[in-house]
Design an enzyme around this catalytic site. Structure first.
Site, PDB file in Angstrom:
ATOM      1  N   LYS A  82      74.091  59.286  61.835  1.00 54.73           N
ATOM      2  CA  LYS A  82      75.399  58.280  61.617  1.00 54.73           C
ATOM      3  C   LYS A  82      76.482  59.300  62.142  1.00 54.73           C
ATOM      4  CE  LYS A  82      78.486  56.703  58.436  1.00 54.73           C
ATOM      5  NZ  LYS A  82      78.725  55.875  57.037  1.00 54.73           N
ATOM      6  N   ILE A 351      77.335  57.948  47.180  1.00 50.88           N
ATOM      7  CA  ILE A 351      76.368  58.589  46.967  1.00 50.88           C
ATOM      8  C   ILE A 351      76.985  60.219  47.486  1.00 50.88           C
ATOM      9  CG2 ILE A 351      73.910  59.000  48.709  1.00 50.88           C
ATOM     10  CD1 ILE A 351      73.750  56.861  49.663  1.00 50.88           C
TER      11      ILE A 351
END
Ligand SMILES: Cc1cc2nc3c(=O)[nH]c(=O)nc-3n(C[C@H](O)[C@H](O)[C@H](O)COP(=O)(O)OP(=O)(O)OC[C@H]3O[C@@H](n4cnc5c(N)ncnc54)[C@H](O)[C@@H]3O)c2cc1C
Length: 508
Positions: A82, A351
């Site tokens: 990503k 996260i």
């Protein structure tokens, strides 16, 4: 003489086996090597939330600390790379920009490149801002390579990246590592909690089959239910729905598309937004929305009508309240993950907040006496962190040209926290950014990309006007050329994965 209250704690009980529980178990069992007992209780019958698949670059630090090999991890979790997040239709319908990780262009003297871009844009001479950051150009052309530190002058040295992965496989992967490192997993549903009659400290939890698990410290990773911090200790929750009205989501996986994109996409919808997270074996999708501005039964149609492949399951609803616990450490309970609070996944920060919470727990790990100073410092740091991330997320809604639906009209005109209002004023004045605190997560590059992308009306730093116009034009031209050349030379995201970390049986 050291009193008993200064003795170390030995018995750590983690309640919950979602991403938060297993990340905590994996790191503590790796770093606490001498004489600690770590047990994790989870209930297969209850299960995990099963979403949470996009991350930010700091996760690489977590993986390094946990001793995780990148390629093995991506293979095991159907993971992809990503480079940033594309925001579609956020400023206005038809608009798009990328919040890329990594550096933007190059500085000239002490001035950052966005200052020159604003100068050129005001004269109609700048290309889309994405063209001046290698991460964004790589994302747009579906390329991937890790940073190349051999030539520190090249933009290739400043590539930055995170991961997408399957949340269930990630928990499984971490469980395998944790168990090898000595964590005892206990399967069962917790039905009771025993507290010290005077102090209220948690002494043990009781399972459905009558077993009791006692401990010195309890890490509450029980998800939104917040079994210990909320239900047992009664720590209240600060509700931020007036700034972040989205409070529901529908999630659905779909079949893969022909091109494996190296970024998350967030597309604004009438009463919220839709995520798209590309994995090796499927695409994760979801529609986050405000229940005050949308009827639930319309959302599934919007979501299913806007998939890049056939759905692989029925859409799954999730409800949440954006906000945080007043205190995330209370008595001998430390809440990590959804039990501590939740901010919508627009910038993939949950996260990360788990990761920083674990590191903070390690840094402030208590002795038997649970010194109030340690607890207060822990709570102060997590409070700062939640508010800091909250402000950045609110900025995406507040700074927009959209007011075409009741939802967008509300967020565009809502009051915002003073901390954010001051920051936006400073940007409007001369596009300048100053760090508010060491623990601040999003730095200048992130704010600049999002605020330019969202259309904040900013003036450039007056110092830019000291530089001859022709020099500015050729400086910006050079940045764009060098970045385009670098991106051209890189492999495609799909090829990079196929060569290094293809999950078994998957063609990417
Ligand atoms: C719609 C949505 C999208 C998201 N997307 C992202 C994203 O892209 N990126 C990101 O960083 N984060 C994202 N998140 C957040 C992310 O999903 C969570 O931060 C992460 O999964 C951690 O969850 P958790 O472990 O705290 O809770 P859970 O996954 O809910 O785990 C709770 C655990 O507690 C156990 N448990 C609960 N009660 C009991 C009991 N009585 N007895 C025994 N065990 C019990 C359960 O069995 C489970 O194991 C998203 C969240 C939502 C809601």
């Amino acid at each position: 003489m050291v009193g008993r209250e200064h003795e170390p704690l030995r018995d750590i009980v983690i309640v919950g086996g979602g991403t938060a529980g297993w990340m905590t178990a994996a790191l503590l069992s790796r770093l606490f090597i001498n004489g600690y007992r770590i047990r994790l209780i989870e209930s297969d019958a209850i299960g995990t939330i099963g979403v949470g698949e996009a991350t930010i670059p700091a996760i690489r630090t977590f993986n390094q600390l946990a001793g995780i090999d990148e390629f093995k991890f991506l293979k095991a979790t159907q993971g992809t790379y990503k480079l940033g997040i594309e925001f579609v239709d956020w400023r206005a319908k038809g608009s798009s920009y990328i919040h890329g990780f990594g550096k933007i262009g190059q500085d000239l003297m002490w001035l950052h490149p966005h200052q020159f871009w604003l100068h050129q844009a005001a004269r109609g001479q700048a290309k889309h801002f994405d063209h001046y950051a290698l991460n964004c150009v790589m994302a747009r052309t579906a390329k991937f390579a890790p940073p190349d530190p051999r030539n520190p002058e090249s933009p290739m040295a400043d590539i930055d990246y995170a991961y997408h992965f399957d949340a269930n496989l990630y928990a499984r992967f971490l469980r395998g590592r944790s168990e090898k490192q000595g964590v005892e997993r206990i399967e069962g549903r917790i039905v009771g909690v025993r507290q010290h009659p005077e102090t209220g400290f948690v002494e043990g939890v009781t399972l459905e089959d009558g077993r009791e698990v006692a401990g010195d410290i309890f890490v509450d990773c029980s998800g939104m239910r917040a079994l210990l911090i909320g239900e047992t200790l009664g720590v209240g929750y600060e509700d931020w729905r007036h700034w972040l009205p989205c409070d529901r989501a529908l999630a659905v996986p779909c079949e893969n598309a022909p091109t494996l994109l190296p970024y998350t996409r967030s597309t604004a919808r009438d009463a919220g937004w839709q995520w798209r997270i590309p994995l090796q074996h499927r695409i994760g999708n979801g529609h986050v929305y405000s229940s005050a501005h949308a009827y639930d039964d319309t959302i599934a149609d919007i979501l299913l009508d806007n998939l890049d492949g056939a759905p692989l399951a029925d859409p799954r609803p999730v409800r949440f309240v954006p906000g945080k616990r007043h205190r995330v450490w209370e008595k001998n309970v430390v809440a990590i993950g959804l039990a501590s609070g939740f901010l919508e996944p627009l910038e993939s920060t949950s996260i990360h907040l788990i990761q920083t919470a674990i590191l903070r727990l390690i840094a402030l790990f208590p002795h038997r006496g649970f010194d109030a100073a340690d607890v207060a410092e822990y709570n102060r740091q997590s409070d700062f962190e939640f508010r800091d991330v909250r402000d950045f997320i609110i900025a995406h809604y507040k700074v927009t040209d959209r007011e075409d639906t009741p939802f967008w009209a509300y967020v565009k005109h809502m009051d915002i926290p003073d901390s954010l209002a001051e920051r936006l004023d400073l940007f409007r004045s001369s596009a300048r950014f100053f760090v508010h605190g060491k623990a601040e997560l999003f730095r200048e590059e992130s704010w600049v990309q999002v605020l330019i992308g969202q259309g904040l009306d900013m003036r450039h730093d007056p110092m830019v006007d000291m530089i001859p116009e022709g020099d500015i034009a050729s400086f910006m031209h050079d940045i764009q050329d060098v970045i385009a050349d670098c991106a051209n030379a890189l492999p495609s995201h799909a090829d990079y994965i196929a060569r290094n970390c293809r999950a078994d049986g998957i063609l990417v």
